[in-house]
Enzyme design. Sequence first.
Site, PDB file in Angstrom:
ATOM      1  N   SER A  33      -3.968  14.281   0.197  1.00 55.15           N
ATOM      2  CA  SER A  33      -4.849  13.119   0.215  1.00 55.15           C
ATOM      3  C   SER A  33      -6.212  13.528  -0.312  1.00 55.15           C
ATOM      4  CB  SER A  33      -4.976  12.611   1.656  1.00 55.15           C
ATOM      5  OG  SER A  33      -6.015  11.671   1.747  1.00 55.15           O
ATOM      6  N   LYS A  87       7.973   1.261  -2.815  1.00 54.33           N
ATOM      7  CA  LYS A  87       8.218   0.161  -3.737  1.00 54.33           C
ATOM      8  C   LYS A  87       6.871  -0.348  -4.261  1.00 54.33           C
ATOM      9  CE  LYS A  87       6.818  -3.282  -2.493  1.00 54.33           C
ATOM     10  NZ  LYS A  87       5.499  -3.911  -2.040  1.00 54.33           N
ATOM     11  N   ASP A 165       3.758  -7.897  -5.864  1.00 53.93           N
ATOM     12  CA  ASP A 165       3.815  -6.736  -4.957  1.00 53.93           C
ATOM     13  C   ASP A 165       4.568  -7.117  -3.673  1.00 53.93           C
ATOM     14  OD1 ASP A 165       2.729  -3.897  -4.110  1.00 53.93           O
ATOM     15  OD2 ASP A 165       2.313  -5.273  -2.452  1.00 53.93           O
TER      16      ASP A 165
END
Length: 303
Positions: A33, A87, A165
């Site tokens: 991160s 996804k 989305d």
Amino acid sequence: MKIALVGIGKIARDQHVPALAASPDWELAATVSRAGSVDGVPAFTDFAAMLAQRPDIGAVSLCLPPQPRYPYAELALKAGRHVMLEKPPGQTLAEVHALERLAAEQGVTLYATWHSRMAEAVAPAKAWLRDKTITRAHITWREDVRKWHPGQDWVFEPGGMGVFDPGINALSILTEILPAPVHVTQADLEFPANRDTPIAARIAFCGNVTADFDWRQEGPQTWDIEIDTDAGPCALRFGGNRFQVAGQDIAGEQTIMGEYPRLYARMAELVRAGASEVDLAPMVHVADALTLGKRHVTDAFHF
Ligand code: NAP
């Protein structure tokens, strides 16, 4: 098996970290991160450094938005790691085809996940529909983008897909449960005057199938797929978590907490079997809707 999480943002914290903590298959062995970390887990800021320093970590789960994801997936596969993709699996179809080829060359697993397919009532709905003839289907996927994507400008940037989305979650269910495939024939897309991706879409498919996606819904949120068949009507509600036949509950529960544990269980199965799973059918529909879509300009959108 050890796994690293890359991109410690909203979905990593909401779903991936709890699912991994409860998983009998996986140990969260590192995070990568730019700024975040998870308590008690070794944290890296540089992905290549993590891959080089931790050869014991055989798999990575990429929770980044689709736009920056490809180079991470490519690097991981070239380093011989199994890869799990949030996804949508990429910002374009060709990117994901390239990753699929690379995974096969490297002999590692690539899993393009569709979390909504793991919703409680999707498998019962698929089983019920298997021998039915579909006469009509309609998707209503209306939610509040400010609630679910607060401040996430990437959804309105090229490659972010806008209302697709969440809409691709509905399409991932549709492509799983319909007994025969359909394809997009027409689309109307509403683009905010100041944004590059649509905030609403109305889509027609062959076979009397339609979809209504809208990101401006305040109050109650709607994630429904209603289907008429030769044996009567049925509906998947609450994002695939409840299945009703003729208005009566048949299966499901009103929670999404089982979806990510099932994704990680599937990833473990794929790794053990030496297999990959990459189904791009939901993304083909999005690409086709964007190709065929008539553009309508609507009010500017600000978070
Ligand atoms: P997010 O919180 O905006 O971003 C996830 C993380 O990705 C960020 O915290 C950041 O991690 C990293 N990141 C963002 N931009 C980057 C860049 N340009 N370069 C490198 N790293 C970058 O997004 P999200 O809501 O978690 O969504 C991520 C993915 O999960 C999307 O594909 C989305 O469709 C999917 N998803 C989201 C939800 C949801 O409810 N939000 C639900 C299901 C699936 P660091 O700060 O740690 O570097």
